[in-house]
Design a protein around this motif. Structure first.
Motif, PDB file in Angstrom:
ATOM      1  N   UNK A 391      15.986   7.572  72.661  1.00 43.13           N
ATOM      2  CA  UNK A 391      15.536   8.928  72.404  1.00 43.13           C
ATOM      3  C   UNK A 391      15.081   9.226  70.997  1.00 43.13           C
ATOM      4  N   UNK A 392      15.178   8.257  70.099  1.00 42.23           N
ATOM      5  CA  UNK A 392      14.739   8.456  68.711  1.00 42.23           C
ATOM      6  C   UNK A 392      13.518   7.614  68.424  1.00 42.23           C
ATOM      7  N   UNK A 393      12.621   8.121  67.575  1.00 43.65           N
ATOM      8  CA  UNK A 393      11.489   7.321  67.128  1.00 43.65           C
ATOM      9  C   UNK A 393      12.008   6.077  66.424  1.00 43.65           C
ATOM     10  N   UNK A 394      11.387   4.944  66.693  1.00 45.04           N
ATOM     11  CA  UNK A 394      11.884   3.679  66.144  1.00 45.04           C
ATOM     12  C   UNK A 394      11.889   3.677  64.622  1.00 45.04           C
ATOM     13  N   UNK A 395      10.917   4.402  63.996  1.00 39.90           N
ATOM     14  CA  UNK A 395      10.854   4.395  62.542  1.00 39.90           C
ATOM     15  C   UNK A 395      12.013   5.150  61.892  1.00 39.90           C
ATOM     16  N   UNK A 396      12.795   5.864  62.693  1.00 42.44           N
ATOM     17  CA  UNK A 396      13.968   6.536  62.140  1.00 42.44           C
ATOM     18  C   UNK A 396      15.138   5.574  61.917  1.00 42.44           C
ATOM     19  N   UNK A 397      15.008   4.356  62.421  1.00 41.43           N
ATOM     20  CA  UNK A 397      16.011   3.313  62.222  1.00 41.43           C
ATOM     21  C   UNK A 397      15.541   2.350  61.128  1.00 41.43           C
ATOM     22  N   UNK A 398      16.479   1.776  60.407  1.00 36.91           N
ATOM     23  CA  UNK A 398      16.182   0.573  59.637  1.00 36.91           C
ATOM     24  C   UNK A 398      16.286  -0.624  60.576  1.00 36.91           C
ATOM     25  N   UNK A 399      15.711  -1.736  60.166  1.00 33.88           N
ATOM     26  CA  UNK A 399      15.803  -2.934  61.006  1.00 33.88           C
ATOM     27  C   UNK A 399      17.260  -3.354  61.171  1.00 33.88           C
ATOM     28  N   UNK A 400      18.053  -3.199  60.117  1.00 34.77           N
ATOM     29  CA  UNK A 400      19.463  -3.564  60.207  1.00 34.77           C
ATOM     30  C   UNK A 400      20.197  -2.676  61.205  1.00 34.77           C
ATOM     31  N   UNK A 401      19.873  -1.384  61.240  1.00 32.17           N
ATOM     32  CA  UNK A 401      20.507  -0.482  62.197  1.00 32.17           C
ATOM     33  C   UNK A 401      20.149  -0.859  63.635  1.00 32.17           C
ATOM     34  N   UNK A 402      18.894  -1.252  63.864  1.00 30.84           N
ATOM     35  CA  UNK A 402      18.499  -1.683  65.204  1.00 30.84           C
ATOM     36  C   UNK A 402      19.244  -2.949  65.611  1.00 30.84           C
ATOM     37  N   UNK A 403      19.348  -3.899  64.696  1.00 32.42           N
ATOM     38  CA  UNK A 403      20.050  -5.148  65.006  1.00 32.42           C
ATOM     39  C   UNK A 403      21.526  -4.894  65.301  1.00 32.42           C
ATOM     40  N   UNK A 404      22.149  -3.986  64.556  1.00 32.98           N
ATOM     41  CA  UNK A 404      23.553  -3.656  64.818  1.00 32.98           C
ATOM     42  C   UNK A 404      23.710  -2.993  66.177  1.00 32.98           C
ATOM     43  N   UNK A 405      22.765  -2.150  66.556  1.00 31.19           N
ATOM     44  CA  UNK A 405      22.827  -1.505  67.872  1.00 31.19           C
ATOM     45  C   UNK A 405      22.751  -2.539  68.990  1.00 31.19           C
ATOM     46  N   UNK A 406      21.874  -3.545  68.831  1.00 32.37           N
ATOM     47  CA  UNK A 406      21.645  -4.520  69.889  1.00 32.37           C
ATOM     48  C   UNK A 406      22.770  -5.549  70.014  1.00 32.37           C
ATOM     49  N   UNK A 407      23.710  -5.538  69.092  1.00 38.85           N
ATOM     50  CA  UNK A 407      24.870  -6.435  69.185  1.00 38.85           C
ATOM     51  C   UNK A 407      26.177  -5.647  69.180  1.00 38.85           C
ATOM     52  N   UNK A 408      26.109  -4.366  69.520  1.00 44.35           N
ATOM     53  CA  UNK A 408      27.254  -3.481  69.311  1.00 44.35           C
ATOM     54  C   UNK A 408      28.391  -3.706  70.303  1.00 44.35           C
ATOM     55  N   UNK A 409      28.151  -3.545  71.619  1.00 41.74           N
ATOM     56  CA  UNK A 409      29.246  -3.686  72.579  1.00 41.74           C
ATOM     57  C   UNK A 409      28.684  -3.918  73.973  1.00 41.74           C
ATOM     58  N   UNK A 410      29.402  -4.717  74.732  1.00 39.53           N
ATOM     59  CA  UNK A 410      28.970  -5.009  76.094  1.00 39.53           C
ATOM     60  C   UNK A 410      28.950  -3.727  76.921  1.00 39.53           C
ATOM     61  N   UNK A 411      27.915  -3.594  77.759  1.00 38.46           N
ATOM     62  CA  UNK A 411      27.786  -2.443  78.629  1.00 38.46           C
ATOM     63  C   UNK A 411      27.054  -1.265  78.020  1.00 38.46           C
ATOM     64  N   UNK A 412      26.736  -1.344  76.737  1.00 38.49           N
ATOM     65  CA  UNK A 412      26.029  -0.228  76.105  1.00 38.49           C
ATOM     66  C   UNK A 412      24.636  -0.090  76.707  1.00 38.49           C
ATOM     67  N   UNK A 413      24.280   1.119  77.053  1.00 35.77           N
ATOM     68  CA  UNK A 413      22.990   1.393  77.683  1.00 35.77           C
ATOM     69  C   UNK A 413      21.922   1.557  76.598  1.00 35.77           C
ATOM     70  N   UNK A 414      20.798   0.897  76.763  1.00 38.29           N
ATOM     71  CA  UNK A 414      19.702   0.957  75.795  1.00 38.29           C
ATOM     72  C   UNK A 414      18.424   1.348  76.521  1.00 38.29           C
ATOM     73  N   UNK A 415      17.757   2.374  76.032  1.00 41.57           N
ATOM     74  CA  UNK A 415      16.460   2.793  76.543  1.00 41.57           C
ATOM     75  C   UNK A 415      15.416   2.595  75.451  1.00 41.57           C
ATOM     76  N   UNK A 416      14.342   1.896  75.764  1.00 40.40           N
ATOM     77  CA  UNK A 416      13.301   1.634  74.773  1.00 40.40           C
ATOM     78  C   UNK A 416      11.941   2.024  75.334  1.00 40.40           C
ATOM     79  N   UNK A 417      11.104   2.503  74.445  1.00 40.06           N
ATOM     80  CA  UNK A 417       9.705   2.787  74.759  1.00 40.06           C
ATOM     81  C   UNK A 417       8.859   1.872  73.880  1.00 40.06           C
ATOM     82  N   UNK A 418       7.917   1.161  74.473  1.00 36.04           N
ATOM     83  CA  UNK A 418       7.077   0.234  73.734  1.00 36.04           C
ATOM     84  C   UNK A 418       5.610   0.532  74.007  1.00 36.04           C
ATOM     85  N   UNK A 419       4.774   0.027  73.108  1.00 38.44           N
ATOM     86  CA  UNK A 419       3.328   0.067  73.308  1.00 38.44           C
ATOM     87  C   UNK A 419       2.835  -1.348  73.572  1.00 38.44           C
TER      88      UNK A 419
END
Length: 435
Positions: A391-419
């Motif tokens: 739900x947030x624009x990707x540029x609102x994250x740092x790359x480190x914040x995105x990487x931490x999200x993607x390794x955070x915890x099993x079962x975490x739901x992730x929604x992404x929008x890509x071009x």
């Protein structure tokens, strides 16, 4: 983007013959140097021939290395063409060697330093870390003085041995014997894969963000566990590095024990150009080192460790299966309180004045997708541009914040929008622990 590299071709006879050691500016006991810790890697501010740069601090590299010099006007002296080899599956890359350079860090300076310049624009740490990185500094920095890395406070402290009371400084640390071979530090530790630990010789590599790398080709006792993941491990001087990741049973540094850390097992082709010292079977990286305050004393061939608040953190990995890189910047309009361009809007008899400004924001691209990962199963592909995450624009994250999200915890739901191919696509997946 055009590369601006000013090369001054001077005669070798003009190069100062002074020692290339780092000396303290003023009568100091020590100097404190702040750093950024990005993905377990240490980024320090460095002046090279008067130009401000950012370097990776890497005990796994002997020489000073430069790359990613876009928009940097940097004088280099006594230049000759060379070929560089290292980690990666490809052949050598073109480079330059420069002699007689001055490198300055906060409170320290060295003249007559040798620099190696990587000309391959694909060799870009900035893209994988999301922050500017222009080079690597290694052995030349560690060689002459004790260097303490405080991962918790993000500070380096370099000690003047002749003035500092090192016995008092290190009184709460556990000492380990080091060997300095081919200008790199090695330590013997206990490695248990599926059985009791056996003593193994590992490189201490601050330039490796993973916990452990192990090379099965170097020791028949190193067998990749059956429960493994095929993964992209990074990029070296000679190309992309692939291999397996798996949990091993134990890593033991005397009284410091780590259960079920994640080890990487790079392919043989990725390490074929690396000059291995006798009996070395792998590396210890930043995922282990960040759990300590670490002091290297190359002259005394000692390593000192003191556990910090991160010691007991779990060992995690990117469960999504996608690897993201920083891929440049985009102009994004933002509402401004005062400064900025103003737009007058009319709604009937009502007028509204809106101020806005444009800011540069990061663009992120998917550079690899692990086979059979949650992201691949959802439909994400290599080359997709990331637009939104949860739900947030990707540029609102740092790359480190995105990487931490993607390794955070099993079962975490992730929604992404890509071009992709000028089309906007939406995907959903849950992080899944496969190790």
């Amino acid at each position: 983007m055009k590369r601006w590299l000013l090369v001054a071709l001077l005669f070798v006879s003009l190069v100062p013959r002074a020692q290339d050691a780092f000396s303290f500016l003023g009568n100091r006991k020590s100097v404190s140097i702040p750093f950024r810790l990005i993905n377990n890697l240490i980024i320090v501010p460095v002046m090279v021939n008067g130009t401000q740069l950012d370097f990776l601090l890497d005990t796994g590299v002997e020489e000073n290395i430069l790359f990613s010099l876009e928009e940097k006007e940097l004088p280099l002296f006594n230049v000759e063409k060379i070929e560089l080899r290292g980690l990666g599956s490809e052949e050598s890359v073109e480079g330059l060697k420069s002699v007689g350079n001055t490198i300055t860090l906060k409170g320290m300076k060295s003249t007559n330093q040798v620099l190696y310049v990587v000309l391959d624009e694909q060799f870009d740490f900035s893209a994988s870390l999301g922050v500017p990185v222009n080079g690597i500094i290694g052995y030349r920095f560690f060689r002459d003085h004790p260097v303490m890395i405080d991962y918790a406070r993000k500070r380096l402290r370099v000690y003047n041995r002749s003035r500092a009371d090192m016995g008092n400084v290190l009184r709460d640390f556990v000492a380990f014997d080091l060997t300095i071979e081919k200008s790199k530090p090695y330590v013997k530790v206990g490695i248990g894969i599926d059985s009791l630990p056996r003593i193994s010789k590992l490189l201490i590599d601050t330039g490796n963000s993973d916990a452990i790398w192990l090379f099965p080709s170097r020791d028949k006792q190193i067998i990749v566990p059956d429960k493994r993941l095929r993964d992209f491990l990074g990029r070296g001087f000679s190309g992309e590095i692939y291999g397996d990741k798996a949990r091993i049973s134990l890593l033991q540094l005397r009284e410091f024990s780590f259960k079920r850390p994640i080890a990487a097992f790079p392919d043989t082709t990725s390490v074929r150009h690396v000059r291995m010292v006798d009996q070395r079977v792998g590396s210890i990286g930043g995922e282990i080192l960040k759990r300590f305050t670490v002091c290297f004393d190359y002259q005394q061939q000692k390593l000192y460790l003191k556990r910090n608040g991160s010691f007991s953190e779990p060992f995690t990995y990117n469960m999504s299966g996608i690897t993201l890189h920083h891929a440049g910047h985009q102009m994004v309009p933002e509402r401004a309180n005062s400064a900025g361009n103003r737009v007058d809007l009319s709604f009937g008899e009502k007028e509204i004045q809106v101020s806005y400004r444009f800011s540069l924001k990061p663009i992120y691209v998917v550079v690899s997708v692990r086979k059979d990962s949650p992201a691949e199963k959802a439909g994400i592909r290599k080359g997709d541009l990331l637009k939104r995450v949860n739900g947030r624009d990707s540029y609102q994250y740092t790359l480190q914040e995105l990487n931490l999200l993607l390794k955070s915890e099993e079962g975490r739901h992730v929604e992404v929008e890509v071009e992709r191919d000028s089309k906007i696509l939406n995907f959903r997946f849950d992080l899944e622990e496969l190790l």
